[in-house]
Design a protein around this motif. Sequence first.
Motif, PDB file in Angstrom:
ATOM      1  N   SER A 297      18.726 -10.856  28.250  1.00  0.00           N
ATOM      2  CA  SER A 297      17.818 -11.117  30.230  1.00  0.00           C
ATOM      3  C   SER A 297      19.241 -12.202  30.432  1.00  0.00           C
ATOM      4  N   GLN A 298      18.874 -12.418  32.076  1.00  0.00           N
ATOM      5  CA  GLN A 298      20.354 -13.332  32.908  1.00  0.00           C
ATOM      6  C   GLN A 298      20.407 -15.036  32.768  1.00  0.00           C
ATOM      7  N   GLN A 299      20.593 -15.433  31.135  1.00  0.00           N
ATOM      8  CA  GLN A 299      20.468 -16.406  30.818  1.00  0.00           C
ATOM      9  C   GLN A 299      21.994 -17.312  32.226  1.00  0.00           C
ATOM     10  N   THR A 300      21.462 -17.956  32.235  1.00  0.00           N
ATOM     11  CA  THR A 300      22.998 -19.320  32.742  1.00  0.00           C
ATOM     12  C   THR A 300      23.402 -19.860  31.937  1.00  0.00           C
ATOM     13  N   PHE A 301      24.676 -19.384  31.734  1.00  0.00           N
ATOM     14  CA  PHE A 301      25.489 -20.409  30.951  1.00  0.00           C
ATOM     15  C   PHE A 301      26.152 -21.427  32.171  1.00  0.00           C
ATOM     16  N   VAL A 302      26.407 -22.397  30.728  1.00  0.00           N
ATOM     17  CA  VAL A 302      27.257 -24.241  32.254  1.00  0.00           C
ATOM     18  C   VAL A 302      28.169 -24.089  31.648  1.00  0.00           C
ATOM     19  N   PRO A 303      29.446 -24.910  31.734  1.00  0.00           N
ATOM     20  CA  PRO A 303      29.949 -25.584  30.701  1.00  0.00           C
ATOM     21  C   PRO A 303      28.894 -26.713  30.304  1.00  0.00           C
ATOM     22  N   LEU A 304      29.046 -26.515  28.413  1.00  0.00           N
ATOM     23  CA  LEU A 304      28.707 -27.979  28.094  1.00  0.00           C
ATOM     24  C   LEU A 304      29.448 -28.854  27.344  1.00  0.00           C
ATOM     25  N   ASP A 305      29.178 -29.809  27.168  1.00  0.00           N
ATOM     26  CA  ASP A 305      29.946 -30.573  25.850  1.00  0.00           C
ATOM     27  C   ASP A 305      28.594 -30.553  24.468  1.00  0.00           C
ATOM     28  N   LEU A 306      29.756 -29.730  23.212  1.00  0.00           N
ATOM     29  CA  LEU A 306      29.199 -29.069  22.105  1.00  0.00           C
ATOM     30  C   LEU A 306      29.023 -30.875  21.283  1.00  0.00           C
ATOM     31  N   ASP A 307      30.023 -31.221  21.230  1.00  0.00           N
ATOM     32  CA  ASP A 307      29.630 -32.892  20.665  1.00  0.00           C
ATOM     33  C   ASP A 307      28.766 -33.948  20.856  1.00  0.00           C
ATOM     34  N   HIS A 308      28.734 -33.743  23.190  1.00  0.00           N
ATOM     35  CA  HIS A 308      26.949 -34.950  23.143  1.00  0.00           C
ATOM     36  C   HIS A 308      26.668 -33.489  22.764  1.00  0.00           C
ATOM     37  N   LEU A 309      26.117 -33.298  22.894  1.00  0.00           N
ATOM     38  CA  LEU A 309      24.430 -31.752  22.420  1.00  0.00           C
ATOM     39  C   LEU A 309      23.961 -32.816  21.324  1.00  0.00           C
ATOM     40  N   LEU A 310      25.248 -32.438  20.268  1.00  0.00           N
ATOM     41  CA  LEU A 310      25.180 -32.030  19.008  1.00  0.00           C
ATOM     42  C   LEU A 310      24.820 -34.062  18.545  1.00  0.00           C
ATOM     43  N   ARG A 311      25.359 -34.760  18.874  1.00  0.00           N
ATOM     44  CA  ARG A 311      24.676 -35.650  18.871  1.00  0.00           C
ATOM     45  C   ARG A 311      23.229 -36.643  19.173  1.00  0.00           C
ATOM     46  N   GLU A 312      22.888 -36.078  20.413  1.00  0.00           N
ATOM     47  CA  GLU A 312      21.992 -35.848  20.999  1.00  0.00           C
ATOM     48  C   GLU A 312      20.613 -35.362  20.169  1.00  0.00           C
ATOM     49  N   VAL A 313      21.276 -34.383  19.339  1.00  0.00           N
ATOM     50  CA  VAL A 313      20.002 -33.234  18.883  1.00  0.00           C
ATOM     51  C   VAL A 313      19.497 -34.559  16.966  1.00  0.00           C
ATOM     52  N   VAL A 314      21.378 -35.121  16.727  1.00  0.00           N
ATOM     53  CA  VAL A 314      20.881 -35.561  15.185  1.00  0.00           C
ATOM     54  C   VAL A 314      20.096 -36.558  15.813  1.00  0.00           C
ATOM     55  N   GLU A 315      20.243 -37.835  17.046  1.00  0.00           N
ATOM     56  CA  GLU A 315      18.919 -38.940  17.373  1.00  0.00           C
ATOM     57  C   GLU A 315      18.270 -38.162  16.911  1.00  0.00           C
ATOM     58  N   THR A 316      17.461 -37.342  16.928  1.00  0.00           N
ATOM     59  CA  THR A 316      16.177 -36.974  17.067  1.00  0.00           C
ATOM     60  C   THR A 316      15.442 -37.165  15.648  1.00  0.00           C
ATOM     61  N   TRP A 317      16.756 -36.564  14.950  1.00  0.00           N
ATOM     62  CA  TRP A 317      16.688 -35.866  13.526  1.00  0.00           C
ATOM     63  C   TRP A 317      16.520 -37.620  12.030  1.00  0.00           C
ATOM     64  N   VAL A 318      16.780 -38.768  13.140  1.00  0.00           N
ATOM     65  CA  VAL A 318      16.741 -39.361  11.989  1.00  0.00           C
ATOM     66  C   VAL A 318      15.712 -39.672  11.366  1.00  0.00           C
ATOM     67  N   VAL A 319      14.357 -40.034  12.262  1.00  0.00           N
ATOM     68  CA  VAL A 319      13.636 -40.637  11.528  1.00  0.00           C
ATOM     69  C   VAL A 319      12.901 -39.873  10.142  1.00  0.00           C
ATOM     70  N   GLN A 320      12.881 -38.906  10.395  1.00  0.00           N
ATOM     71  CA  GLN A 320      13.031 -37.749   9.640  1.00  0.00           C
ATOM     72  C   GLN A 320      13.414 -38.050   8.243  1.00  0.00           C
ATOM     73  N   ALA A 321      14.923 -37.963   8.251  1.00  0.00           N
ATOM     74  CA  ALA A 321      15.583 -37.940   7.348  1.00  0.00           C
ATOM     75  C   ALA A 321      15.463 -39.448   6.471  1.00  0.00           C
ATOM     76  N   LEU A 322      14.899 -40.216   7.572  1.00  0.00           N
ATOM     77  CA  LEU A 322      14.929 -41.892   6.673  1.00  0.00           C
ATOM     78  C   LEU A 322      13.826 -41.314   5.956  1.00  0.00           C
ATOM     79  N   GLU A 323      12.978 -40.971   6.065  1.00  0.00           N
ATOM     80  CA  GLU A 323      11.449 -40.732   5.350  1.00  0.00           C
ATOM     81  C   GLU A 323      11.930 -39.785   4.172  1.00  0.00           C
ATOM     82  N   LYS A 324      12.889 -39.377   4.323  1.00  0.00           N
ATOM     83  CA  LYS A 324      13.055 -38.452   2.959  1.00  0.00           C
ATOM     84  C   LYS A 324      13.813 -39.165   2.098  1.00  0.00           C
TER      85      LYS A 324
END
Length: 496
Positions: A320-347
């Motif tokens: 499909s015609q996906q829209t690709f734009v310049p992204l900061d991969l490091d910034h995106l990784l940090r945002e996603v990791v922050e959402t998993w902190v609680v689940q990691a603490l539970e385990k």
Amino acid sequence: MRNLRKREDPDVQRSLFGEILDWMLAPLLFVWPISIAFTHYFANSVASFPYDQSLREQVAAISRQVSFVDGHPQLELPGLAQAFLRSDEIDNVYFHLLDRDGRLIAGDPELPAPKKPEELLQNEHGEVLFRDDEYRGQTLRVAYIHLLEAGGPERLVLIEVGETTEKRSQLANKIIASVILPQFVIIPLAVVLVWFGLSQGLRPLTRLRDRIEARREADLSPIAVRRVPEELRPLTEAFNSMLARMQHNVTAQRRFIADAAHQMRTPLTGLKTQAQLAMRETDPAELRHALRQILNGADRASHLVDQLLALARAEASEYSQQTFVPLDLDHLLREVVETWVVQALEKRIDLGYEAAGSVLILGNAFLLREMINNLLDNALRYTPANGSVTARVVAQGDFALLEIEDSGPGIADEESQRVFDRFYRVDGADGEGSGLGLAIVREIAEVHQAAASLRRNNRNVERGEHPGCVARIVFPVHRPPTPRVATPDPLQTGFA
């Protein structure tokens, strides 16, 4: 009153046959009047040549009959010769002799004399010249010559022979008719032959259309290009490429439906069994346990559905015609990791993130988040309590490495590629999973022209810890174009 006439839509393409026919006949219709004009010009030139030659001979014959007696020119032309000179059934012939002052010496006084007296002084070398004149509404073709007695230029004689141009016009018209009239037969015949030739030339296109129309609806096999003309091969190859993409999408949909039906059957059957057991229980403790099992089964089914949908989106994104734009991969990784902190603490898992600074890639943020979520979910699912999971981005030249490192049981080298297959799970692996997480990762990586791999973490083995795994995705780095800096003009800035 509203104009109800149907207007031609400029976006609607006309018939290819009609388009080619127009482009072939339009130049012909444009050139035809030009051809008639050239034919008329050259016909007049051809028709004038023999009659001009006859006039030249008549002027030369008269000049030989001129003599000078006591310095006065005389014409010794017998009456029979004059009658022969004028013997023409179609045109009128005139001649006369004029002296230097334009006075008539002999011949026809009605023949127009030169309008410019200075013409008498021209051509003193005995060459026959021609001019066009008019007498009583008739066009005359006049040949003239200057005779000069050896005594000097004051004894100059002008001899002119004029003839009307009826014979010339008749001959020119015959030439034009002999050329133009056949064209009224040849041009319609050429149009018919062009139409027939185009009809035969476009027959391969008609046969190709018939072959496509004769196909069954489910037939997505490529069209054989063996009998396709060379001009139609690029079109046929492009159509085959489209068929291949459609076949890939249809195959992916069928595989998704089959996989979803197969995978959903097990959790739904388990939920049904647990519900039936709960209905038979009377002990509140056992009933609570059965409900907890139903809740866990519902969570697994929900997770499986989410992964199946994510896999379907990843497969569809490849074509499909996906829209690709310049992204900061490091910034995106940090945002996603922050959402998993609680689940990691539970385990009781140490979830870490190593910053690398800005690393740009071209990508789709939604798909990349889905890929990182599956990598972190897979790492947390197989890492035991008190273990660790580390996420990082590493820039290496023209490539950006996204790594998720865990301290789980690790993986054998022979299985490091098979784990990316759908519904494949390592034998004896702890934790619950559907076997779709890494398959989704690979699909999204391929959409981004990246390479996904999973290997044993040898650093943990050297430290005597659980081997663990390192999931690595290698992306091409995006380098924005450097803006050009305009050099200041010294004349405009005032500096020399």
